[in-house]
Design a protein around this motif. Structure first.
Motif, PDB file in Angstrom:
ATOM      1  N   MET A  33       0.850  -1.169   0.000  1.00 11.35           N
ATOM      2  CA  MET A  33       0.000   0.000   0.000  1.00 11.35           C
ATOM      3  C   MET A  33       0.898   1.236   0.000  1.00 11.35           C
ATOM      4  O   MET A  33       1.826   1.341   0.791  1.00 11.35           O
ATOM      5  N   THR A  34       0.582   2.145  -0.895  1.00  9.74           N
ATOM      6  CA  THR A  34       1.391   3.362  -0.978  1.00  9.74           C
ATOM      7  C   THR A  34       1.083   4.274   0.202  1.00  9.74           C
ATOM      8  O   THR A  34       0.049   4.143   0.879  1.00  9.74           O
ATOM      9  N   GLU A  35       1.970   5.197   0.431  1.00 10.29           N
ATOM     10  CA  GLU A  35       1.812   6.138   1.547  1.00 10.29           C
ATOM     11  C   GLU A  35       0.562   7.002   1.373  1.00 10.29           C
ATOM     12  O   GLU A  35      -0.146   7.287   2.342  1.00 10.29           O
ATOM     13  N   ASP A  36       0.269   7.420   0.133  1.00 12.50           N
ATOM     14  CA  ASP A  36      -0.931   8.231  -0.130  1.00 12.50           C
ATOM     15  C   ASP A  36      -2.203   7.457   0.189  1.00 12.50           C
ATOM     16  O   ASP A  36      -3.131   8.001   0.801  1.00 12.50           O
ATOM     17  N   LYS A  37      -2.268   6.205  -0.234  1.00 11.08           N
ATOM     18  CA  LYS A  37      -3.448   5.390   0.053  1.00 11.08           C
ATOM     19  C   LYS A  37      -3.617   5.186   1.551  1.00 11.08           C
ATOM     20  O   LYS A  37      -4.729   5.229   2.073  1.00 11.08           O
ATOM     21  N   LYS A  38      -2.497   4.968   2.225  1.00 14.23           N
ATOM     22  CA  LYS A  38      -2.544   4.761   3.669  1.00 14.23           C
ATOM     23  C   LYS A  38      -3.080   6.014   4.368  1.00 14.23           C
ATOM     24  O   LYS A  38      -3.940   5.931   5.253  1.00 14.23           O
ATOM     25  N   LYS A  39      -2.591   7.190   3.959  1.00 12.69           N
ATOM     26  CA  LYS A  39      -3.058   8.450   4.553  1.00 12.69           C
ATOM     27  C   LYS A  39      -4.546   8.664   4.272  1.00 12.69           C
ATOM     28  O   LYS A  39      -5.300   9.104   5.145  1.00 12.69           O
ATOM     29  N   ASN A  40      -4.966   8.381   3.058  1.00 11.53           N
ATOM     30  CA  ASN A  40      -6.375   8.527   2.706  1.00 11.53           C
ATOM     31  C   ASN A  40      -7.266   7.606   3.535  1.00 11.53           C
ATOM     32  O   ASN A  40      -8.337   8.000   3.998  1.00 11.53           O
ATOM     33  N   LEU A  41      -6.799   6.377   3.719  1.00 13.24           N
ATOM     34  CA  LEU A  41      -7.559   5.416   4.517  1.00 13.24           C
ATOM     35  C   LEU A  41      -7.641   5.868   5.977  1.00 13.24           C
ATOM     36  O   LEU A  41      -8.702   5.802   6.604  1.00 13.24           O
ATOM     37  N   GLU A  42      -6.547   6.366   6.517  1.00 12.47           N
ATOM     38  CA  GLU A  42      -6.547   6.878   7.889  1.00 12.47           C
ATOM     39  C   GLU A  42      -7.495   8.063   8.027  1.00 12.47           C
ATOM     40  O   GLU A  42      -8.220   8.176   9.021  1.00 12.47           O
ATOM     41  N   MET A  43      -7.508   8.951   7.054  1.00 14.22           N
ATOM     42  CA  MET A  43      -8.408  10.095   7.086  1.00 14.22           C
ATOM     43  C   MET A  43      -9.869   9.650   7.045  1.00 14.22           C
ATOM     44  O   MET A  43     -10.724  10.233   7.723  1.00 14.22           O
ATOM     45  N   CYS A  44     -10.141   8.621   6.275  1.00 20.62           N
ATOM     46  CA  CYS A  44     -11.507   8.096   6.214  1.00 20.62           C
ATOM     47  C   CYS A  44     -11.957   7.609   7.588  1.00 20.62           C
ATOM     48  O   CYS A  44     -13.066   7.922   8.031  1.00 20.62           O
ATOM     49  N   PHE A  45     -11.111   6.868   8.272  1.00 16.94           N
ATOM     50  CA  PHE A  45     -11.462   6.358   9.595  1.00 16.94           C
ATOM     51  C   PHE A  45     -11.586   7.488  10.617  1.00 16.94           C
ATOM     52  O   PHE A  45     -12.457   7.457  11.482  1.00 16.94           O
ATOM     53  N   GLU A  46     -10.730   8.498  10.497  1.00 16.76           N
ATOM     54  CA  GLU A  46     -10.843   9.660  11.389  1.00 16.76           C
ATOM     55  C   GLU A  46     -12.177  10.377  11.151  1.00 16.76           C
ATOM     56  O   GLU A  46     -12.833  10.802  12.101  1.00 16.76           O
ATOM     57  N   ASN A  47     -12.569  10.506   9.908  1.00 17.47           N
ATOM     58  CA  ASN A  47     -13.838  11.164   9.583  1.00 17.47           C
ATOM     59  C   ASN A  47     -15.034  10.358  10.091  1.00 17.47           C
ATOM     60  O   ASN A  47     -16.014  10.929  10.577  1.00 17.47           O
ATOM     61  N   VAL A  48     -14.951   9.053   9.982  1.00 18.01           N
ATOM     62  CA  VAL A  48     -16.028   8.202  10.493  1.00 18.01           C
ATOM     63  C   VAL A  48     -16.134   8.375  12.006  1.00 18.01           C
ATOM     64  O   VAL A  48     -17.230   8.515  12.551  1.00 18.01           O
ATOM     65  N   GLU A  49     -15.013   8.416  12.683  1.00 21.42           N
ATOM     66  CA  GLU A  49     -15.021   8.610  14.133  1.00 21.42           C
ATOM     67  C   GLU A  49     -15.640   9.964  14.495  1.00 21.42           C
ATOM     68  O   GLU A  49     -16.454  10.063  15.423  1.00 21.42           O
ATOM     69  N   LYS A  50     -15.306  11.006  13.753  1.00 22.86           N
ATOM     70  CA  LYS A  50     -15.890  12.329  13.999  1.00 22.86           C
ATOM     71  C   LYS A  50     -17.400  12.309  13.772  1.00 22.86           C
ATOM     72  O   LYS A  50     -18.160  12.914  14.540  1.00 22.86           O
ATOM     73  N   LEU A  51     -17.826  11.622  12.731  1.00 25.37           N
ATOM     74  CA  LEU A  51     -19.264  11.534  12.452  1.00 25.37           C
ATOM     75  C   LEU A  51     -20.005  10.766  13.543  1.00 25.37           C
ATOM     76  O   LEU A  51     -21.105  11.146  13.951  1.00 25.37           O
ATOM     77  N   VAL A  52     -19.411   9.692  14.014  1.00 27.34           N
ATOM     78  CA  VAL A  52     -20.031   8.913  15.086  1.00 27.34           C
ATOM     79  C   VAL A  52     -20.149   9.767  16.348  1.00 27.34           C
ATOM     80  O   VAL A  52     -21.187   9.777  17.016  1.00 27.34           O
TER      81      VAL A  52
END
Length: 94
Positions: A1-20
């Motif tokens: 997994m590239t660094e960009d994909k990893k960062k994007n995936l982490e941001m997605c999980f952070e956003n889900v946590e904020k929404l919850v």
């Protein structure tokens, strides 16, 4: 997994946590507002009119100053708690 994909995936999980967390805060705020409405309706005797009471709702309402002040305090409290619950979700991390 590239660094960009990893960062994007982490941001997605952070956003889900904020929404919850936002959802949890909004649910709590809704509970507080519903409680204020329920208490106000109880205080004004708006749930079920007595049998054979043909008066208009306006005539049945108890509008003594104490009742009006109690209702105002309930809604002021509900608004204040809502602001306290929701405001932290709009603060940015700069």
């Amino acid at each position: 997994m590239t660094e960009d994909k990893k960062k994007n995936l982490e941001m997605c999980f952070e956003n889900v946590e904020k929404l919850v967390n936002l959802r949890r805060s909004l649910d709590e705020s809704l509970r507080i507002v519903n409680l204020a409405i329920h208490r106000s309706m109880e205080e004004m005797d708006l749930f079920e009119p007595p049998e054979n009471d043909t008066r208009y709702e306006e005539e049945r309402l108890d509008t003594r100053n104490e009742i009006v002040e109690y209702i105002k305090d309930n809604f002021d409290h509900a608004l204040w708690k809502t602001m306290q619950n929701v405001l932290p979700h709009y603060k940015t991390n700069k």
